[in-house]
Design a protein around this motif. Structure first.
Motif, PDB file in Angstrom:
ATOM      1  N   THR A 238      -1.303   5.848   2.709  1.00 44.24           N
ATOM      2  CA  THR A 238      -1.592   4.487   3.167  1.00 44.24           C
ATOM      3  C   THR A 238      -2.278   4.514   4.523  1.00 44.24           C
ATOM      4  O   THR A 238      -3.173   3.735   4.802  1.00 44.24           O
TER       5      THR A 238
ATOM      6  N   ALA B  74       0.840  -1.206   0.000  1.00 41.97           N
ATOM      7  CA  ALA B  74       0.000   0.000   0.000  1.00 41.97           C
ATOM      8  C   ALA B  74       0.872   1.251   0.000  1.00 41.97           C
ATOM      9  O   ALA B  74       0.610   2.205  -0.745  1.00 41.97           O
ATOM     10  N   SER B  75       1.947   1.257   0.806  1.00 40.28           N
ATOM     11  CA  SER B  75       2.852   2.416   0.860  1.00 40.28           C
ATOM     12  C   SER B  75       3.541   2.641  -0.472  1.00 40.28           C
ATOM     13  O   SER B  75       3.690   3.776  -0.923  1.00 40.28           O
TER      14      SER B  75
END
Length: 200
Positions: free
Chosen positions: A162, A44-45
């Protein structure tokens, strides 16, 4: 009759492609193959998407993933590449010399303001907000916002994206050694990171 069916099928395909082109995020889905050492958080990051959004898109309730698994990466909704760059430049200017967690927290403040009814509903609107002749953020006032962001500031923005929807809801940050507004000291402190106090 066969030709009519072919023409009808071709027209349906064109209509479908045309409709897809105008649907929001129609081309946004990116496929990612999980590698050894990956976590949902890292993925996600890397893509700058919300962890919750990544889990929802892939119908996941747990954080368990395994190498070789295919995940759909959702689009980053509501934040353009230009706004990500603007946020990174703000983070770079506001949190230079601060711990990495403080840089993420500064970017999170911007996103929390976008989500709040008390502030403009876009990143650009929040960063450039002006009241009583002054910009909300000093780097916009003094021109430091125009300097390019470093890699760490860009990474902090991706992590904040995120992290969106989680955390303590900070809407402000300040350095108590340099802050001159009595009002800011009246706000509830959520966390202290480096030289900054974050508050709501």
């Amino acid at each position: 009759m066969k030709n009519f069916k072919k023409i009808g099928l071709a027209m349906a395909m064109v209509a479908s492609l045309t409709l897809t082109a105008f649907l929001p995020n129609a081309d946004a889905a990116t496929q990612y193959t999980v590698k050894s050492g990956d976590t949902l958080w890292k993925i996600a990051s890397k893509y700058g998407v919300s962890l919750n959004q990544l889990k929802q898109t892939n119908n996941r309730t747990s954080n368990l993933i395994y190498p070789g698994q295919r995940l759909t990466i959702p689009s980053v909704t509501g934040v353009t590449a230009a706004e990500k760059d603007l946020m990174a430049r703000l983070v770079h200017a506001e949190a230079k010399g601060e711990p990495y967690a403080g840089k993420v927290a500064v970017a999170t403040v911007v996103l929390n303001r976008v989500a709040s009814k008390e502030f403009p509903n876009t990143v650009s609107g929040v960063v450039h907000e002006k009241a009583n002749g002054y910009y909300a953020f000093t780097p916009v006032q003094n021109g430091e916002i125009n300097k390019p962001a470093d890699a760490e500031a860009k990474r902090a923005v991706n992590e904040a994206l995120t992290f969106r929807g989680q955390g303590s809801g900070s809407l402000f940050f300040y350095n108590p050694k340099t802050a001159s507004s009595e009002w800011i000291f009246s706000r509830q402190v959520t966390v202290v990171i480096g030289n900054h106090r974050f508050a709501k």
